[in-house]
Design a protein around this motif. Structure first.
Motif, PDB file in Angstrom:
ATOM      1  N   ALA A   1      38.198  31.024  47.915  1.00  0.00           N
ATOM      2  CA  ALA A   1      37.783  30.059  48.934  1.00  0.00           C
ATOM      3  C   ALA A   1      38.808  28.934  49.075  1.00  0.00           C
ATOM      4  CB  ALA A   1      36.416  29.478  48.567  1.00  0.00           C
ATOM      5  N   LEU A   2      39.381  28.503  47.940  1.00  0.00           N
ATOM      6  CA  LEU A   2      40.409  27.460  47.986  1.00  0.00           C
ATOM      7  C   LEU A   2      41.649  27.947  48.730  1.00  0.00           C
ATOM      8  CD1 LEU A   2      41.447  24.685  47.145  1.00  0.00           C
ATOM      9  CD2 LEU A   2      42.157  25.691  44.952  1.00  0.00           C
TER      10      LEU A   2
ATOM     11  N   TYR B   1      40.732  27.858  52.364  1.00  0.00           N
ATOM     12  CA  TYR B   1      40.602  26.478  52.839  1.00  0.00           C
ATOM     13  C   TYR B   1      41.972  25.847  53.064  1.00  0.00           C
ATOM     14  CZ  TYR B   1      39.346  21.515  52.864  1.00  0.00           C
ATOM     15  OH  TYR B   1      39.217  20.200  53.201  1.00  0.00           O
ATOM     16  N   LEU B   2      42.894  26.055  52.119  1.00  0.00           N
ATOM     17  CA  LEU B   2      44.228  25.481  52.255  1.00  0.00           C
ATOM     18  C   LEU B   2      44.983  26.078  53.450  1.00  0.00           C
ATOM     19  CD1 LEU B   2      45.366  25.296  48.514  1.00  0.00           C
ATOM     20  CD2 LEU B   2      44.712  23.402  50.019  1.00  0.00           C
TER      21      LEU B   2
ATOM     22  N   ILE C   1      43.629  27.232  56.192  1.00  0.00           N
ATOM     23  CA  ILE C   1      43.019  26.716  57.422  1.00  0.00           C
ATOM     24  C   ILE C   1      43.382  25.247  57.648  1.00  0.00           C
ATOM     25  CG2 ILE C   1      40.835  26.209  58.577  1.00  0.00           C
ATOM     26  CD1 ILE C   1      41.533  29.197  58.427  1.00  0.00           C
ATOM     27  N   LYS C   2      43.266  24.438  56.611  1.00  0.00           N
ATOM     28  CA  LYS C   2      43.432  22.991  56.772  1.00  0.00           C
ATOM     29  C   LYS C   2      44.892  22.560  56.903  1.00  0.00           C
ATOM     30  CE  LYS C   2      39.171  21.832  56.914  1.00  0.00           C
ATOM     31  NZ  LYS C   2      38.607  21.284  58.172  1.00  0.00           N
TER      32      LYS C   2
ATOM     33  N   ASN D   1      37.443  30.250  61.188  1.00  0.00           N
ATOM     34  CA  ASN D   1      37.724  29.661  59.881  1.00  0.00           C
ATOM     35  C   ASN D   1      36.831  30.248  58.791  1.00  0.00           C
ATOM     36  OD1 ASN D   1      39.528  28.110  61.273  1.00  0.00           O
ATOM     37  ND2 ASN D   1      38.406  26.185  61.071  1.00  0.00           N
ATOM     38  N   ARG D   2      35.530  30.370  59.111  1.00  0.00           N
ATOM     39  CA  ARG D   2      34.601  30.918  58.125  1.00  0.00           C
ATOM     40  C   ARG D   2      34.928  32.373  57.822  1.00  0.00           C
ATOM     41  NH1 ARG D   2      28.468  32.192  59.020  1.00  0.00           N
ATOM     42  NH2 ARG D   2      29.132  31.939  61.166  1.00  0.00           N
TER      43      ARG D   2
ATOM     44  N   ILE E   1      38.065  32.500  55.492  1.00  0.00           N
ATOM     45  CA  ILE E   1      37.769  32.057  54.126  1.00  0.00           C
ATOM     46  C   ILE E   1      36.958  33.119  53.387  1.00  0.00           C
ATOM     47  CG2 ILE E   1      36.441  30.385  52.779  1.00  0.00           C
ATOM     48  CD1 ILE E   1      37.298  28.255  54.795  1.00  0.00           C
TER      49      ILE E   1
END
Length: 376
Positions: A128-129, A132-133, A135-136, A265-266, A269
């Motif tokens: 997940a990290l 997340y990285l 995407i962000k 995004n979901r 992830i």
């Protein structure tokens, strides 16, 4: 008086709708290159290794187990690549998860089932990290997961040495006795079937030692069962669900997918998490098989998973691919690796053989897709 009879014109067909023959549909399937490659590989080894025991029950279990190892991580890599991303930390995740399981159960005395669940929880969190990285930050997943490849590998070696002063932790089989979860990753199924086949003379028996009279194949390893379950799950998810359409859309054109309400995004992830989940299944089965964990396990597995997926017809750009194709790519991997051993060929030629198959499969997929679709 003018004729008032109304003439009804035939409705014109929409030019955007074109009927496609069954042959055309078959030729543009992403699995085509992998199917052709698998047929050629089997024909090759039937020709040079048919009398070596490669296609006996024991031989089939041998290369089937190796293929299952590749297939487990290839399923996760396939769905993630179709979603338009890569995960280069898969190999390091295998080593990390194995060390966590062995360290917690052998060194710290936690129940094996709790150690396995902890490894899965940590793997999902790291997956997940990763997502997340990506995407962000907007960084390519290639860069983010390459960083985690080194972070996880270094952390795994550090943890192992700091706690045990060695990089291999054994004793897992001792703590696995009586554990309710151990069999799910290290057991065998259909043992009775192979005893029956041995009595019929269809499977060989041990002639000496403590296993004298027992079949040489004790059963189908749970590793192969996990591979089959993941392949079926991944295929149904991709081809029979709305979420599967989201995966294709996220990899094909993420911005357009967002415009029509796809939670891109979901989806991405979750695919990073699924890739980490598959790597941990591989690691757990491996720890149960060997009874130990090593900090350097999983080396280069990320590239083997990606190669299996590419042989299976997936595009590196995302939005196109097949779990069945990835499974066939993994099968080619396993058959070639073990087939060269059965044929008595120098094992260093394995990667040469694999590179040739990869190149031919990609060329065949590209050529046929362009021929059928009219692409240039």
């Amino acid at each position: 008086m003018a004729d008032t009879t109304q003439q009804t014109a035939e409705p014109q067909k929409d030019e955007r709708i074109r009927e496609m023959s069954a042959m055309r549909k078959a030729l543009i399937r992403p699995e085509l290159g992998a199917i052709c490659g698998a047929i050629l590989v089997f024909m090759f080894f039937i020709g040079i290794a048919s009398d070596s025991g490669m296609f006996s029950a024991e031989g089939v279990i041998n290369w089937g187990t190796v293929s299952a190892q590749f297939a487990i991580i290839a399923v996760g890599a396939c769905l993630l690549m179709i979603a338009g991303e890569f995960d280069l930390s898969v190999g390091s995740m295998i080593g990390f998860s194995g060390i966590i399981i062995a360290l917690m159960s052998v060194q710290w005395g936690f129940p094996l089932w709790f150690s396995i669940l902890t490894a899965f929880a940590l793997a999902l969190a790291i997956g997940a990290l990763n997502g997340y990285l990506v995407i962000k930050t907007g960084l390519p997943s290639f860069i983010v997961t390459l960083a985690f490849l080194y972070i996880l590998r270094g952390l795994t070696i550090f943890i192992a040495i700091a706690t045990t002063r060695k990089t291999i932790i054994g004793g897992v089989k001792d703590v696995a006795e009586g554990d309710p979860v151990a069999w799910l990753f290290g057991g065998k199924v259909f043992s009775g079937l192979f005893v029956w086949l041995a009595d019929l003379g269809l499977v060989g028996k041990f002639v000496a030692g403590p296993k004298a009279g027992l079949p040489v194949v004790e059963g189908i390893p749970m590793l192969m069962i996990w591979a089959a379950l993941l392949i079926v799950f991944g295929h149904l998810l991709l081809t029979r669900t709305r979420f599967g359409n989201w995966i294709f859309a996220s990899g094909g054109d993420a911005q357009a997918a967002r415009y029509v309400g796809v939670p891109v995004n979901r989806v991405k992830i979750l695919m990073f998490m699924f890739s980490a989940f598959c790597a941990t299944i591989f690691a757990t089965c491996q720890v149960m098989e060997f009874g130990s964990a090593a900090a350097d396990r999983g080396l280069l597995k990320e590239f083997e998973a990606i190669i299996s997926v590419v042989i299976g017809g997936a595009l590196l750009t995302g939005g196109y691919g097949s779990v069945i194709g990835a499974a066939l790519g993994a099968l080619i991997f396993g058959v070639v690796q073990q087939g060269l051993f059965f044929a008595g060929v120098e094992s260093s030629l394995f990667r040469v053989f694999l590179g040739v198959i990869l190149l031919l499969a990609v060329i065949l997929n590209t050529y046929i897709r362009r021929m059928i679709t009219g692409e240039r």
